[in-house]
Scaffold this active site. Sequence first.
Site, PDB file in Angstrom:
ATOM      1  N   GLY A   7       0.824  -1.206   0.000  1.00  0.00           N
ATOM      2  CA  GLY A   7       0.000   0.000   0.000  1.00  0.00           C
ATOM      3  C   GLY A   7       0.852   1.247   0.000  1.00  0.00           C
ATOM      4  N   TYR A   8       0.552   2.166  -0.903  1.00  0.00           N
ATOM      5  CA  TYR A   8       1.321   3.408  -0.997  1.00  0.00           C
ATOM      6  C   TYR A   8       0.427   4.634  -1.149  1.00  0.00           C
ATOM      7  CZ  TYR A   8       0.283   2.664  -5.917  1.00  0.00           C
ATOM      8  OH  TYR A   8      -0.368   2.443  -7.100  1.00  0.00           O
ATOM      9  N   GLY A   9      -0.880   4.426  -1.375  1.00  0.00           N
ATOM     10  CA  GLY A   9      -1.842   5.519  -1.563  1.00  0.00           C
ATOM     11  C   GLY A   9      -3.072   5.243  -0.714  1.00  0.00           C
ATOM     12  N   SER A  10      -4.216   5.098  -1.361  1.00  0.00           N
ATOM     13  CA  SER A  10      -5.464   4.921  -0.615  1.00  0.00           C
ATOM     14  C   SER A  10      -5.520   3.612   0.169  1.00  0.00           C
ATOM     15  CB  SER A  10      -6.676   5.028  -1.547  1.00  0.00           C
ATOM     16  OG  SER A  10      -6.660   3.993  -2.510  1.00  0.00           O
ATOM     17  N   GLU A  85      -8.970  -1.763  -8.297  1.00  0.00           N
ATOM     18  CA  GLU A  85      -7.773  -1.163  -8.874  1.00  0.00           C
ATOM     19  C   GLU A  85      -7.691  -1.276 -10.399  1.00  0.00           C
ATOM     20  OE1 GLU A  85      -5.870   0.661  -6.976  1.00  0.00           O
ATOM     21  OE2 GLU A  85      -6.763   0.023  -5.091  1.00  0.00           O
TER      22      GLU A  85
END
Length: 176
Positions: A7-10, A85
């Site tokens: 995970g890097y965003g939402s 996604e």
Amino acid sequence: MTMWVFGYGSLLWNPGFDVAEEVMATLPGWSRSFCMRSIHHRGSEAEPGLVLALDAAPGAACAGVALRVAPGTEDATLAYLRERELISSAYLEKMLDITLDGGRAVTAVTYVIDPDHVQYCGGLPLEEQAQIIAHAHGGRGPNRDYLFNTAQHLNALGVADPDLDWLARRVAAISV
């Protein structure tokens, strides 16, 4: 088999699946940036917003969170993530090696940008990004909320991202 998601965003603040463990992690060779036009969740086809994606960047490394999927929910989690996604196929699903805090390496489901996709927009100046984010709105709400939530969660995790911090300040000023 243990399943990890990077995970890097939402996914930091809204994973949407059962998480058994959350560990800080680093993904080498990729950079987090607002390089994807959002025509569903944070914008529309008429007025696209911007969302974060991982752009290949030799020598770079993206700090984020490794999310270990609750045992027994792997198939349902993968189906959910693909629906979420891969809505417009601008993201590519990859199994990439990440390094967990402490040094252990694991392979994680990771969504990266397809640089050949029409929604790819890498290299936009920060001011242009701020103007787009301040005004766009999509099916999951205002684009600025996505930015603010992500920047807030990265800061809470101790992850420095000067571009996101600048964008959050600038979008807040524009949105007044």
